[in-house]
Design an enzyme around this catalytic site. Sequence first.
Site, PDB file in Angstrom:
ATOM      1  CD  GLU A   1      10.958 -48.839 -42.271  1.00 37.27           C
ATOM      2  OE1 GLU A   1      10.589 -48.816 -41.075  1.00 37.27           O
ATOM      3  OE2 GLU A   1      10.939 -49.856 -42.967  1.00 37.27           O
TER       4      GLU A   1
ATOM      5  CG  ASP B   1       7.534 -48.729 -32.188  1.00 38.57           C
ATOM      6  OD1 ASP B   1       7.947 -49.467 -33.093  1.00 38.57           O
ATOM      7  OD2 ASP B   1       6.979 -47.631 -32.389  1.00 38.57           O
TER       8      ASP B   1
END
Length: 257
Positions: free
Chosen positions: A46, A57
């Site tokens: 990814e 995140d």
Amino acid sequence: MNRINDLFSRKNKNLLSIYFCAGHPTLGGTAEVIRTLESKGIDMIEVGIPFSDPMADGPVIQDAATKALRNGMSLRILFSQLEDIRTTVKMPLILMGYMNPIYQYGYENFFKECKRIGIDGTIIPDLPFKDYMEQVKPIADKYDIRVIMLITPETSDDRIRFIDENTDGFIYMVSSAAITGAQKEFNEAKQAYFNHVNAMQLHNYRMIGFGVSNKQTLESAQSNASGAIIGSKFVQLLEQYGNPAAACDALLTALKE
């Protein structure tokens, strides 16, 4: 056949997918990281599209995205860096990024470019499912790009089944409703979540991410799904060593301890 589907048709257990942020730690290192990870036996990659407000995140990936943007990384530059990636790389490649840069680039342009350079799938964490069905899915299907959707312990059974019925490739099982970041172990609540989803007998394969960083969490993820996705731990090691081969070797060692 799309490379993601091909991978799962050949190997659907003990998979390892690695995330890193394009443009970090250096602007020009994206292709080298990809080639190195493939040479080390990683199954899927990814590639993160850096964004100024990566809400899903944790601090490690947030910091990497900030540094990548300061280095000058953009979606347009990322596409140019991957222009010839398929001359050497055979594994599935997924672009992971937030809606804003992709929307600004234009959905049609984005998926067309993904197809042209050999991207197999995308993960857009903040893409509303309604927008996916009405605006994104028709274009992604046109270019044979898989749009991978995320589920969490908070996702209802009805929603999980709806996602399963309307996506292809695999489902990204987020281990918790929290942000990304390494964890020492998956507790009983997470195990119960894994067991519950497995009992639903979904059509799509599943990959477990968020928190995988050591032998215990890796084995738990791989025993409860087709494999594991590791992000923060590798991003941290890549920053520490500044060399993708050394970072990958350190990660693979850590996953055995």
